[in-house]
Write an enzyme that holds these catalytic residues in place. Sequence first.
Site, PDB file in Angstrom:
ATOM      1  N   LYS A  97       0.883  -1.167   0.000  1.00 47.21           N
ATOM      2  CA  LYS A  97       0.000   0.000   0.000  1.00 47.21           C
ATOM      3  C   LYS A  97       0.921   1.217   0.000  1.00 47.21           C
ATOM      4  O   LYS A  97       1.710   1.405   0.923  1.00 47.21           O
ATOM      5  CB  LYS A  97      -0.875   0.015   1.254  1.00 47.21           C
ATOM      6  CG  LYS A  97      -1.641   1.328   1.385  1.00 47.21           C
ATOM      7  CD  LYS A  97      -2.474   1.389   2.641  1.00 47.21           C
ATOM      8  CE  LYS A  97      -2.779   2.851   2.980  1.00 47.21           C
ATOM      9  NZ  LYS A  97      -3.460   2.991   4.264  1.00 47.21           N
ATOM     10  N   GLY A 158      -7.685   9.015  10.420  1.00 49.57           N
ATOM     11  CA  GLY A 158      -7.963   9.068  11.845  1.00 49.57           C
ATOM     12  C   GLY A 158      -9.065  10.028  12.246  1.00 49.57           C
ATOM     13  O   GLY A 158      -9.390  10.163  13.409  1.00 49.57           O
ATOM     14  N   ALA A 184      -9.250   5.377   4.936  1.00 50.95           N
ATOM     15  CA  ALA A 184      -9.114   6.542   5.810  1.00 50.95           C
ATOM     16  C   ALA A 184     -10.404   7.332   5.982  1.00 50.95           C
ATOM     17  O   ALA A 184     -11.123   7.603   5.024  1.00 50.95           O
ATOM     18  CB  ALA A 184      -8.031   7.496   5.311  1.00 50.95           C
ATOM     19  N   GLY A 185     -10.654   7.659   7.207  1.00 48.35           N
ATOM     20  CA  GLY A 185     -11.760   8.559   7.530  1.00 48.35           C
ATOM     21  C   GLY A 185     -13.041   7.866   7.949  1.00 48.35           C
ATOM     22  O   GLY A 185     -13.914   8.488   8.546  1.00 48.35           O
ATOM     23  N   ASN A 206      -9.025   1.447  10.207  1.00 51.04           N
ATOM     24  CA  ASN A 206      -8.060   1.255  11.292  1.00 51.04           C
ATOM     25  C   ASN A 206      -8.508   1.984  12.555  1.00 51.04           C
ATOM     26  O   ASN A 206      -8.997   1.376  13.500  1.00 51.04           O
ATOM     27  CB  ASN A 206      -6.663   1.708  10.856  1.00 51.04           C
ATOM     28  CG  ASN A 206      -5.603   1.416  11.910  1.00 51.04           C
ATOM     29  OD1 ASN A 206      -5.871   0.777  12.902  1.00 51.04           O
ATOM     30  ND2 ASN A 206      -4.400   1.880  11.698  1.00 51.04           N
ATOM     31  N   THR A 207      -8.392   3.321  12.533  1.00 51.26           N
ATOM     32  CA  THR A 207      -8.653   4.087  13.756  1.00 51.26           C
ATOM     33  C   THR A 207      -9.992   3.744  14.409  1.00 51.26           C
ATOM     34  O   THR A 207     -10.065   3.539  15.625  1.00 51.26           O
ATOM     35  CB  THR A 207      -8.626   5.595  13.443  1.00 51.26           C
ATOM     36  OG1 THR A 207      -7.396   5.881  12.794  1.00 51.26           O
ATOM     37  CG2 THR A 207      -8.743   6.419  14.706  1.00 51.26           C
TER      38      THR A 207
END
EC number: 2.8.1.10
Lengths: 255, 377
Positions: A97, A158, A184-185, A206-207
């Site tokens: 990635k 995040g 993301a987001g 992830n976050t």
Amino acid sequence: MTDELVIGGKKLTNRLFLGTGKFPSKKMITEALRRSGAQVVTVALRRIDFEAQEENVLNYIPKDCILMPNTSGARNAEEAVRIAEIARAAGCGNWVKIEVISDNKYLLPDNYETVKATEILVKKGFVVLPYMHPDLMVAKRLQEAGAAAVMPLGSPIGSNRGLKTKEMIRILIEEIDLPVIVDAGIGRPSQAAEAMEMGAAAVLVNTAIATADDPPAMAEAFSLAVQAGRKAFLAGPGRIKEFAEASSPLTGFLR
Amino acid sequence: MSFYELVQKYREFPVEEFWGKVTDSQVEKIIAQDRLNTLDFLALLSEKAQNYLEPMAQKAHRLTVQNFGKVIFLYTPMYLSNYCANQCAYCGFSALNRMPRKKLSLSQVEEEARLIAATGLRHILILTGESRSKAPISYLKECVKILKKYFSSISIEIYPLETEEYRQLVDAGVDGLTIYQETYDELIYDRVHLKGPKKNYRFRLDAPERGARAGMRSVNIGALLGLGDWRKDAFFTGLHAHYLQNKYLDVEISVSLPRLRSYPGTIKEFKPYCQVNDKELVQFMLALRLFLPRCGITISTREAPDFRDNIIGLGVTKMSAGSVTAVGGRINRGKENNIPQFDILDERSVSEIREMILSKGYQPVFKDWHPIEVEVS
Ligand code: SF4
């Protein structure tokens, strides 16, 4: 018939990709993977400690998962290429990635350097999944360069703000002939479902999972949401109408 | 604009008057905001804002977890030399202090490195007293060459250098720079730095910027809290970090919050300007987190175990562990003449710190950087 996503010759049935940063413990990564059934997991090469067994995050990732090392820490194409090469040489496989970030304040991807890195790494035989701003022209270039997918951001890393770039991602989904993986987001399962309903091929989270009170349970919730969104997309949701259809239309006399 | 100009600008600013006018509703509003400007940050450093530590902590916690996750990065300091050409009134290594001076030989560096690496740590901060002649760049480069075998990230905390010199160290394998301004108050700065090249306030002030320009990946700044009015130093530290963050987008900026500590051989007449208590230190940390959500915050082993345990989750992102502040302190453990620069309060081992972090529901990270200059065939 199973609904499969094929990337780099690998067949995937689970469309939730998991990020491994930010987890409160490495064991929890194993648990989140198990509960969600995620098959693709991204790990920052810079966090992998090949020498220390106990600290090596790779030991917490089941062998049947596809490892997607990311080039986090790279500030330009050259660094991303080197990181990818180090990862491959260290036995992390040939998926990568690309994450090229040259701004530490918002952590936004540098599309220009990302295209350059993609071009180089594809030639070197990598399966390249670039993290990017959802820009159509850039996505086209990435496609031409031979990327295996494009990974536009939903909102800054995040931020858990969800699909702020929705309209742009929609365009990518319509125009690009590659899997579009929203990265993301995404902050909530409902947002993951929304991305999937729109036709995203997968989402990377992830976050939102790692920082939940109960990460494994949240991983499972995301997995279910991704499945629901995918099913809805395949079922072909009813068209959203621009105008209400009045039962006694104002223009009904024009017959 | 150079940072010095910004310092000048705020020097004229009636800070006390501003703090005197801060109201409850103003603080409440700032805490609720998404983005803070410099005056908002200043307001959060006021005495008034002390009444709002809990809501500030709640928000700081949220922002920290969101931006960094539930992880704490670990590193350890390694003292290479305690020769120093300066006379800083507050430091044990001051040239005025009669103490045994030493500098590690390269084989000692290797020995010490091996001991540290065995604890699992991969990030190291190398320190020297400020003596260009005893610890020249050439020596540091030799040390770095050895340390690279054991560590994936090497930071330096040494005398300020010219950009070109920083670049040489970056080329050698250094990726992080730590340099404290000690105090941003130019008058106090002059007073506590009795003699030596360190008297040059401006050269030190611009050092983080020279490091950033030279290609350091991370730059860590700070004020030695207690030398001057801590609230003002806290403000200038935040302002400095903000300035660097905006100007050097690709550099990770972090801030340390060291409090002045006693050390063996204190110059008797040295009196700190103020004592910073725990509540005040926490206020600084929280205000900083609210102002700069993506800024690293470092808390060293100068702080007591209890305090360190309790601030996890409030804003801190990086901690030292298994610290020794004497030259060759690990290979000479227990021997005489093993004189530290300052006392550390958290003497727990790396594995104890690791366990503590895990017990708090956080992940201790031993390695967060991979040197990419390594050529792969
Ligand atoms: S603070 Fe640094 S420069 Fe000052 S005396 Fe101590 S070691 Fe020397």
